[in-house]
Design a protein around this motif. Structure first.
Motif, PDB file in Angstrom:
ATOM      1  N   GLN A 276      -8.260 -13.912  -7.635  1.00 55.02           N
ATOM      2  CA  GLN A 276      -8.749 -12.809  -7.170  1.00 55.02           C
ATOM      3  C   GLN A 276     -10.066 -12.613  -8.016  1.00 55.02           C
ATOM      4  N   LYS A 277      -9.906 -12.671  -9.329  1.00 55.18           N
ATOM      5  CA  LYS A 277     -11.045 -12.405 -10.070  1.00 55.18           C
ATOM      6  C   LYS A 277     -12.252 -13.133  -9.964  1.00 55.18           C
ATOM      7  N   LEU A 278     -11.986 -14.604  -9.534  1.00 53.24           N
ATOM      8  CA  LEU A 278     -13.111 -15.366  -9.407  1.00 53.24           C
ATOM      9  C   LEU A 278     -13.835 -15.039  -8.076  1.00 53.24           C
ATOM     10  N   ILE A 279     -13.267 -14.820  -7.248  1.00 56.27           N
ATOM     11  CA  ILE A 279     -13.888 -14.353  -5.830  1.00 56.27           C
ATOM     12  C   ILE A 279     -14.634 -13.194  -6.258  1.00 56.27           C
ATOM     13  N   SER A 280     -13.906 -12.033  -6.777  1.00 57.96           N
ATOM     14  CA  SER A 280     -14.637 -10.945  -6.947  1.00 57.96           C
ATOM     15  C   SER A 280     -15.875 -11.162  -7.929  1.00 57.96           C
ATOM     16  N   LEU A 281     -15.723 -11.927  -9.018  1.00 55.11           N
ATOM     17  CA  LEU A 281     -16.927 -12.176  -9.635  1.00 55.11           C
ATOM     18  C   LEU A 281     -18.233 -12.868  -8.859  1.00 55.11           C
ATOM     19  N   PHE A 282     -17.906 -13.771  -8.119  1.00 54.52           N
ATOM     20  CA  PHE A 282     -19.041 -14.405  -7.133  1.00 54.52           C
ATOM     21  C   PHE A 282     -19.542 -13.431  -6.300  1.00 54.52           C
ATOM     22  N   LEU A 283     -18.726 -12.485  -5.770  1.00 55.52           N
ATOM     23  CA  LEU A 283     -19.071 -11.475  -4.841  1.00 55.52           C
ATOM     24  C   LEU A 283     -19.938 -10.607  -5.411  1.00 55.52           C
ATOM     25  N   ALA A 284     -19.839 -10.226  -6.958  1.00 55.53           N
ATOM     26  CA  ALA A 284     -20.580  -8.952  -7.585  1.00 55.53           C
ATOM     27  C   ALA A 284     -21.867  -9.707  -7.974  1.00 55.53           C
ATOM     28  N   LEU A 285     -21.794 -11.015  -8.379  1.00 58.24           N
ATOM     29  CA  LEU A 285     -23.133 -11.537  -9.006  1.00 58.24           C
ATOM     30  C   LEU A 285     -23.723 -11.760  -7.755  1.00 58.24           C
ATOM     31  N   GLY A 286     -23.434 -12.114  -6.626  1.00 61.36           N
ATOM     32  CA  GLY A 286     -24.473 -12.356  -5.610  1.00 61.36           C
ATOM     33  C   GLY A 286     -24.874 -11.197  -5.135  1.00 61.36           C
ATOM     34  N   GLY A 287     -24.216 -10.056  -5.133  1.00 56.76           N
ATOM     35  CA  GLY A 287     -24.606  -8.621  -4.731  1.00 56.76           C
ATOM     36  C   GLY A 287     -25.725  -8.212  -5.614  1.00 56.76           C
ATOM     37  N   VAL A 288     -25.305  -8.381  -6.887  1.00 57.46           N
ATOM     38  CA  VAL A 288     -26.454  -7.787  -7.674  1.00 57.46           C
ATOM     39  C   VAL A 288     -27.709  -8.652  -7.628  1.00 57.46           C
ATOM     40  N   ALA A 289     -27.461  -9.836  -7.571  1.00 52.89           N
ATOM     41  CA  ALA A 289     -28.759 -10.573  -7.230  1.00 52.89           C
ATOM     42  C   ALA A 289     -29.552 -10.074  -5.780  1.00 52.89           C
TER      43      ALA A 289
ATOM     44  N   VAL B 263     -21.359  -5.948  -3.375  1.00 52.54           N
ATOM     45  CA  VAL B 263     -20.751  -5.167  -4.644  1.00 52.54           C
ATOM     46  C   VAL B 263     -19.558  -4.576  -4.270  1.00 52.54           C
ATOM     47  N   LEU B 264     -19.737  -3.747  -3.318  1.00 48.76           N
ATOM     48  CA  LEU B 264     -18.632  -2.984  -2.855  1.00 48.76           C
ATOM     49  C   LEU B 264     -17.263  -3.834  -2.498  1.00 48.76           C
ATOM     50  N   ALA B 265     -17.471  -4.799  -1.808  1.00 52.52           N
ATOM     51  CA  ALA B 265     -16.718  -5.822  -1.327  1.00 52.52           C
ATOM     52  C   ALA B 265     -15.850  -6.330  -2.710  1.00 52.52           C
ATOM     53  N   ALA B 266     -16.730  -6.439  -3.549  1.00 49.89           N
ATOM     54  CA  ALA B 266     -16.311  -7.203  -4.978  1.00 49.89           C
ATOM     55  C   ALA B 266     -15.156  -6.217  -5.478  1.00 49.89           C
ATOM     56  N   VAL B 267     -15.524  -4.879  -5.576  1.00 52.80           N
ATOM     57  CA  VAL B 267     -14.747  -3.822  -6.097  1.00 52.80           C
ATOM     58  C   VAL B 267     -13.561  -3.628  -5.157  1.00 52.80           C
ATOM     59  N   ALA B 268     -13.567  -3.938  -4.071  1.00 57.71           N
ATOM     60  CA  ALA B 268     -12.511  -3.830  -3.135  1.00 57.71           C
ATOM     61  C   ALA B 268     -11.212  -4.871  -3.335  1.00 57.71           C
ATOM     62  N   VAL B 269     -11.883  -6.246  -3.570  1.00 58.51           N
ATOM     63  CA  VAL B 269     -11.178  -7.347  -3.740  1.00 58.51           C
ATOM     64  C   VAL B 269     -10.367  -7.295  -5.077  1.00 58.51           C
ATOM     65  N   LEU B 270     -11.052  -6.869  -5.864  1.00 58.60           N
ATOM     66  CA  LEU B 270     -10.430  -6.524  -7.286  1.00 58.60           C
ATOM     67  C   LEU B 270      -9.254  -5.671  -7.334  1.00 58.60           C
ATOM     68  N   ASN B 271      -9.353  -4.634  -6.358  1.00 63.73           N
ATOM     69  CA  ASN B 271      -8.108  -3.766  -6.350  1.00 63.73           C
ATOM     70  C   ASN B 271      -7.052  -3.985  -5.310  1.00 63.73           C
ATOM     71  N   ILE B 272      -7.219  -4.891  -4.676  1.00 64.76           N
ATOM     72  CA  ILE B 272      -6.080  -5.497  -3.838  1.00 64.76           C
ATOM     73  C   ILE B 272      -5.115  -5.865  -4.555  1.00 64.76           C
ATOM     74  N   LYS B 273      -3.928  -5.329  -4.365  1.00 69.80           N
ATOM     75  CA  LYS B 273      -2.734  -5.741  -5.021  1.00 69.80           C
ATOM     76  C   LYS B 273      -2.037  -6.970  -4.408  1.00 69.80           C
ATOM     77  N   ARG B 274      -1.889  -8.058  -4.878  1.00 66.17           N
ATOM     78  CA  ARG B 274      -1.218  -9.318  -4.312  1.00 66.17           C
ATOM     79  C   ARG B 274       0.163  -8.988  -3.885  1.00 66.17           C
ATOM     80  N   ARG B 275       0.807  -9.533  -2.850  1.00 64.04           N
ATOM     81  CA  ARG B 275       2.040  -9.352  -2.702  1.00 64.04           C
ATOM     82  C   ARG B 275       2.973 -10.296  -3.550  1.00 64.04           C
ATOM     83  N   LYS B 276       4.036  -9.839  -4.028  1.00 60.60           N
ATOM     84  CA  LYS B 276       4.978 -10.734  -4.556  1.00 60.60           C
ATOM     85  C   LYS B 276       5.768 -11.667  -3.602  1.00 60.60           C
ATOM     86  N   ALA B 277       5.659 -13.001  -4.159  1.00 63.97           N
ATOM     87  CA  ALA B 277       6.655 -13.786  -3.213  1.00 63.97           C
ATOM     88  C   ALA B 277       8.142 -13.367  -2.961  1.00 63.97           C
TER      89      ALA B 277
END
Length: 291
Positions: free
Chosen positions: A122-135, A277-291
């Protein structure tokens, strides 16, 4: 209130994103980057000193063994801000902003070893979204940004410094220091070294003039004291890497503020970057479901 810490980080990013509205005006009045940093540091130190005094003089007490860490935090504040200003001067605002927000990469790497935080998908996806958005927001991808090797170096150094700011603040919070203490000593030490390096000669005229004094006051309150208070308060209760990632909203706010105040146009790529960038913030705040 649910998600109050996340909201505090986003509000802090908004406040920091507006700093350009003040620095551009003060720069037009003849203040250099060091002078503006000195005014901001002194003002924030006074605000936090007053807040600490109202809560009791015992709040100024620190353990001698923590003085090196407090000093490192203050010097880091000076370091990353100065590098950011230099990158803007040598390259452009877009390049500087993009490179400073490589900080989440540094924070994530350092947090693995310092705080033993988990590096999730989740952090990795958010990271790439954020850096791509800032660029995209900055115009770096479209080729509309001015570039220089030295400016890029200062930009990367500002990113490293901003990452260290997050790490040191988190460490001080874990040692039991309040957000008031962390910010007071951080800004106070920053102000002391700014005064030693640049002196008061350049900043004194702005503080003495009535209209400019109010401009400095609002800069300190909106883009200094309040964001630092909110961010460090939230950082005490959330992962440093997560807070740093959410802080990437700052360049989006800066872009929108520049368009509104100075009629700077936003390209289609810029709008796409804001969405990422807004998508990155949203992804970072999505709570993963417990199995």
């Amino acid at each position: 209130m649910k998600h109050k810490h996340e909201l505090a980080v986003l509000l802090a990013a908004c406040g920091w994103g507006l700093i350009g509205l003040f620095t551009r005006r003060l720069g037009a009045l003849g203040l250099g980057s060091g002078d503006i940093l000195l005014v901001r540091a002194c003002g924030c130190a006074l605000f936090f000193a007053a807040a600490l005094a109202l809560r009791g003089l015992s709040g100024f007490a620190v353990r001698p063994r923590d003085l090196p860490l407090l000093t490192a935090f203050g010097l880091t504040t000076l370091f990353f801000t100065y590098c950011y200003y230099r990158s803007i001067a040598l390259a452009s605002m877009s390049v500087a902003c993009t490179l400073m927000f490589t900080a989440p990469v540094f924070v994530m790497i350092m947090s693995l070893f310092v705080f033993h935080e988990r590096f999730s998908r989740q952090k990795l996806i958010s990271l790439f979204l954020a850096l791509g958005g800032v660029a995209l927001v900055s115009g770096l991808v479209s080729g509309g940004a001015a570039f220089s090797a030295l400016g890029a170096l200062f930009g990367l150094l500002s990113g490293l410094g901003y990452a260290l700011y997050n790490i040191f603040s988190k460490l001080l919070s874990q040692r039991g220091y309040t957000v008031w203490q962390i910010n007071f000593y951080g800004w106070f030490i920053c102000a002391v070294f700014c005064a030693l390096i640049w002196g008061f000669r350049g900043a004194a005229p702005a503080v003495a003039d009535g209209a400019e004094r109010w401009l400095c006051f609002w800069m300190v309150l909106i883009s200094g004291f309040t964001p630092a208070l909110l961010y460090n308060w939230a950082l005490g209760s959330m992962e440093a890497s997560r807070a740093s990632m959410m802080g990437t909203l700052e360049p989006v706010v800066a872009t929108v503020a520049g368009a509104a105040a100075f009629h700077e146009s936003i390209s289609p790529a810029g709008f796409a970057g804001i969405a990422l960038v807004l998508a990155a913030v949203a992804v970072l705040n999505i709570k993963r479901r417990k199995a």
